[in-house]
Motif scaffolding. Structure first.
Motif, PDB file in Angstrom:
ATOM      1  N   ILE A  43       0.849  -1.257  -0.031  1.00 58.22           N
ATOM      2  CA  ILE A  43      -0.072   0.110   0.072  1.00 58.22           C
ATOM      3  C   ILE A  43       0.828   1.320  -0.157  1.00 58.22           C
ATOM      4  CG2 ILE A  43      -1.735   1.280   1.242  1.00 58.22           C
ATOM      5  CD1 ILE A  43      -2.845  -1.212  -0.348  1.00 58.22           C
ATOM      6  N   PRO A  44       1.867   1.485   0.748  1.00 57.18           N
ATOM      7  CA  PRO A  44       2.726   2.559   0.808  1.00 57.18           C
ATOM      8  C   PRO A  44       3.472   2.980  -0.642  1.00 57.18           C
ATOM      9  CG  PRO A  44       3.145   1.485   2.872  1.00 57.18           C
ATOM     10  CD  PRO A  44       2.360   0.568   1.903  1.00 57.18           C
ATOM     11  N   ARG A  45       3.399   1.912  -1.285  1.00 54.58           N
ATOM     12  CA  ARG A  45       4.250   2.168  -2.782  1.00 54.58           C
ATOM     13  C   ARG A  45       3.342   2.451  -3.629  1.00 54.58           C
ATOM     14  NH1 ARG A  45       9.011  -0.571  -2.180  1.00 54.58           N
ATOM     15  NH2 ARG A  45       9.380  -1.881  -0.437  1.00 54.58           N
ATOM     16  N   ILE A  46       2.004   2.304  -3.571  1.00 61.43           N
ATOM     17  CA  ILE A  46       0.718   2.833  -4.652  1.00 61.43           C
ATOM     18  C   ILE A  46      -0.087   4.063  -3.858  1.00 61.43           C
ATOM     19  CG2 ILE A  46       0.604   0.374  -5.490  1.00 61.43           C
ATOM     20  CD1 ILE A  46      -1.748  -0.218  -4.092  1.00 61.43           C
ATOM     21  N   GLU A  47       0.013   4.256  -2.878  1.00 61.23           N
ATOM     22  CA  GLU A  47      -0.788   5.403  -2.241  1.00 61.23           C
ATOM     23  C   GLU A  47       0.366   6.225  -1.474  1.00 61.23           C
ATOM     24  OE1 GLU A  47      -3.123   8.005  -1.289  1.00 61.23           O
ATOM     25  OE2 GLU A  47      -3.719   6.516  -2.544  1.00 61.23           O
ATOM     26  N   PRO A  48       0.279   7.640  -1.998  1.00 62.84           N
ATOM     27  CA  PRO A  48       1.168   8.566  -1.637  1.00 62.84           C
ATOM     28  C   PRO A  48       0.820   9.070  -0.036  1.00 62.84           C
ATOM     29  CG  PRO A  48      -0.059   9.413  -3.203  1.00 62.84           C
ATOM     30  CD  PRO A  48      -0.469   8.079  -3.233  1.00 62.84           C
ATOM     31  N   GLU A  49      -0.691   9.024   0.326  1.00 63.12           N
ATOM     32  CA  GLU A  49      -1.134   9.730   1.420  1.00 63.12           C
ATOM     33  C   GLU A  49      -1.284   8.880   2.523  1.00 63.12           C
ATOM     34  OE1 GLU A  49      -4.671  12.420   1.305  1.00 63.12           O
ATOM     35  OE2 GLU A  49      -4.100  12.855  -1.096  1.00 63.12           O
ATOM     36  N   ASN A  50      -0.347   9.325   3.610  1.00 63.97           N
ATOM     37  CA  ASN A  50      -0.478   8.632   4.994  1.00 63.97           C
ATOM     38  C   ASN A  50      -1.890   8.316   5.307  1.00 63.97           C
ATOM     39  OD1 ASN A  50       1.883   7.551   5.128  1.00 63.97           O
ATOM     40  ND2 ASN A  50       2.650   9.447   6.405  1.00 63.97           N
ATOM     41  N   LYS A  51      -2.907   9.440   5.286  1.00 58.25           N
ATOM     42  CA  LYS A  51      -4.070   9.578   5.769  1.00 58.25           C
ATOM     43  C   LYS A  51      -4.910   8.263   5.229  1.00 58.25           C
ATOM     44  CE  LYS A  51      -7.862  12.661   6.886  1.00 58.25           C
ATOM     45  NZ  LYS A  51      -8.115  14.253   6.528  1.00 58.25           N
ATOM     46  N   ARG A  52      -4.767   7.973   3.759  1.00 58.10           N
ATOM     47  CA  ARG A  52      -5.247   6.865   3.291  1.00 58.10           C
ATOM     48  C   ARG A  52      -4.626   5.648   3.210  1.00 58.10           C
ATOM     49  NH1 ARG A  52      -6.705  10.310  -2.288  1.00 58.10           N
ATOM     50  NH2 ARG A  52      -8.579  11.608  -1.305  1.00 58.10           N
ATOM     51  N   ARG A  53      -3.557   5.551   3.409  1.00 60.04           N
ATOM     52  CA  ARG A  53      -2.542   4.155   3.895  1.00 60.04           C
ATOM     53  C   ARG A  53      -3.488   3.230   4.763  1.00 60.04           C
ATOM     54  NH1 ARG A  53       3.502   6.383   3.291  1.00 60.04           N
ATOM     55  NH2 ARG A  53       3.615   6.656   0.845  1.00 60.04           N
ATOM     56  N   GLY A  54      -3.423   3.920   6.057  1.00 60.85           N
ATOM     57  CA  GLY A  54      -3.988   2.813   7.156  1.00 60.85           C
ATOM     58  C   GLY A  54      -5.426   2.483   6.723  1.00 60.85           C
ATOM     59  N   VAL A  55      -6.146   3.369   6.165  1.00 64.23           N
ATOM     60  CA  VAL A  55      -7.595   2.901   5.988  1.00 64.23           C
ATOM     61  C   VAL A  55      -7.558   2.018   4.916  1.00 64.23           C
ATOM     62  CG1 VAL A  55      -9.545   4.083   4.906  1.00 64.23           C
ATOM     63  CG2 VAL A  55      -8.263   5.242   6.663  1.00 64.23           C
ATOM     64  N   MET A  56      -6.917   1.995   3.901  1.00 62.68           N
ATOM     65  CA  MET A  56      -6.766   1.098   2.694  1.00 62.68           C
ATOM     66  C   MET A  56      -6.407  -0.411   3.306  1.00 62.68           C
ATOM     67  SD  MET A  56      -5.442   3.222  -0.611  1.00 62.68           S
ATOM     68  CE  MET A  56      -5.464   1.914  -1.784  1.00 62.68           C
ATOM     69  N   VAL A  57      -5.343  -0.294   3.800  1.00 63.47           N
ATOM     70  CA  VAL A  57      -4.821  -1.763   4.672  1.00 63.47           C
ATOM     71  C   VAL A  57      -5.922  -2.230   5.380  1.00 63.47           C
ATOM     72  CG1 VAL A  57      -3.292  -2.711   6.427  1.00 63.47           C
ATOM     73  CG2 VAL A  57      -2.288  -0.898   4.515  1.00 63.47           C
ATOM     74  N   GLN A  58      -6.729  -1.438   6.374  1.00 64.47           N
ATOM     75  CA  GLN A  58      -7.811  -2.267   7.294  1.00 64.47           C
ATOM     76  C   GLN A  58      -8.769  -2.386   6.253  1.00 64.47           C
ATOM     77  OE1 GLN A  58      -9.991  -0.760  11.111  1.00 64.47           O
ATOM     78  NE2 GLN A  58      -9.647   0.891   9.778  1.00 64.47           N
ATOM     79  N   ALA A  59      -9.089  -1.942   5.124  1.00 65.86           N
ATOM     80  CA  ALA A  59     -10.448  -2.253   4.464  1.00 65.86           C
ATOM     81  C   ALA A  59     -10.393  -3.349   3.803  1.00 65.86           C
ATOM     82  CB  ALA A  59     -10.717  -1.018   3.531  1.00 65.86           C
ATOM     83  N   ILE A  60      -9.091  -3.729   3.484  1.00 64.81           N
ATOM     84  CA  ILE A  60      -8.644  -4.962   2.638  1.00 64.81           C
ATOM     85  C   ILE A  60      -8.362  -6.318   3.393  1.00 64.81           C
ATOM     86  CG2 ILE A  60      -6.947  -6.111   1.016  1.00 64.81           C
ATOM     87  CD1 ILE A  60      -6.413  -3.143  -0.299  1.00 64.81           C
ATOM     88  N   PHE A  61      -7.858  -6.053   4.391  1.00 56.98           N
ATOM     89  CA  PHE A  61      -7.387  -7.215   5.538  1.00 56.98           C
ATOM     90  C   PHE A  61      -8.649  -7.485   6.435  1.00 56.98           C
ATOM     91  CE2 PHE A  61      -6.123  -4.570   9.215  1.00 56.98           C
ATOM     92  CZ  PHE A  61      -6.209  -5.543  10.172  1.00 56.98           C
TER      93      PHE A  61
END
Length: 313
Positions: free
Chosen positions: A88-106
């Motif tokens: 996720i950090p390699r495909i999403e530049p904004e920290n605010k969205r990184r944690g949200v995306m990780v949580q949403a997927i796993f």
């Protein structure tokens, strides 16, 4: 083929109907947002406790204990989380969205949307195998979600508060209480056990109705690319990989459907509240919950039909 279609339809149609009732409640304004929040809290703290307690207390541990299933489920969640924290950090530049995306997927809505899948296919009396997985999966979800959100917020991971929160979780308390009463042979009189069973039976319908009534649409345009990635990964990519490996390893029957319940379910509802409280992109988190929940009725149907046709369960 038609019988397989009916099994798949039976797995998702009851959930869709109950969520539709919730949507009707919302449109009819029969309950305010505050009242829904109070009901949601009651279901979480009382109903789920009773469901976990009753399903474990009334089960035969020798017939339902699945160490291989527990190990596979836990390892799959952990490995998925680690991979996401790298990707996720390699495909999403904004920290605010990184944690949200990780949580949403796993992190899936395993309890509210997953357990009913197993109940609809095998019957309410056969969900003990599935509910036992809650004691393994839910603590992992809680710990890893906090870790992801705090990491990308730049905060420190407070282990003790996380562990205290997990211990106080009604799902964990219900499972532990049921296991203690069962193993110690503590007899609960029928006049007391019966209402606990009735509350247990009402848990899933009430929770799904509240879920349907709680849907809210946030701004989609600002994060449509991230939303598409999360929805596709949660509903298609993750189930394809994890369930494919499960087939190869020989999981079958109710064990396999339990894995469908864990890895094909939509994003956890609580992920929105956590993102809001921990500095994540709450709009993205909320839309992940809404869109995965709505589309999961189609994707879960597809996965159940596919694996039923293959004779996996």
């Amino acid at each position: 083929m038609f019988s397989n279609f009916i099994v798949a339809l039976s797995a998702v149609l009851p959930m869709f109907c109950l969520m539709a009732v919730g949507a009707f409640v919302k449109m009819s304004k029969l309950l305010t947002d505050e009242e829904l929040n109070h009901m949601n809290r009651m279901v979480f703290r009382v109903f789920f406790f009773c469901m976990l307690f009753y399903s474990i207390y009334t089960t035969d541990l020798s017939a339902t204990f699945r160490p291989n299933l527990m190990l596979f489920g836990a390892c799959s969640v952990l490995l998925l989380f680690v991979l996401l924290m790298i990707i996720i950090p390699r495909i999403e530049p904004e920290n605010k969205r990184r944690g949200v995306m990780v949580q949403a997927i796993f992190r899936s809505n395993f309890v509210i949307m997953g357990v009913p899948i197993v109940a609809n296919i095998f019957g309410d009396e056969n969900i003990a195998v599935t509910t036992m997985m809650i004691a393994v999966i839910i603590p992992m979800y809680n710990i890893l979600a906090v870790f992801a959100l705090e990491t990308f917020r730049g905060g420190k991971i407070a282990i003790l508060p996380i562990l205290a929160g997990i211990i106080k979780n009604p799902l964990i308390l219900g499972a532990l209480a049921g296991a203690v009463f069962l193993n110690l042979g503590i007899h609960i009189p029928a006049p007391i056990l019966k209402p606990i069973g009735q509350i247990s039976a009402a848990t899933t319908p009430v929770a799904l109705i509240i879920l349907g009534a709680s849907f809210k649409f946030g701004s989609v345009q600002a994060h449509v690319k991230q939303l598409i990635k999360c929805v596709f990964s949660r509903l298609i990519l993750v189930p394809a990989v994890v369930l494919g490996v499960a087939v190869i390893l020989g999981f079958r029957g109710i064990d396999f459907v339990t894995l469908i319940a864990i890895f094909c379910s939509p994003c956890a509802i609580v992920s929105f509240a956590m993102a809001q409280q921990m500095g994540g992109d709450a709009d993205l988190a909320g839309n992940c919950v809404v869109f995965t929940s709505a589309l999961s009725c189609v994707t879960i149907f597809g996965w159940v039909l596919f694996f039923k046709t293959l004779g996996i369960f």
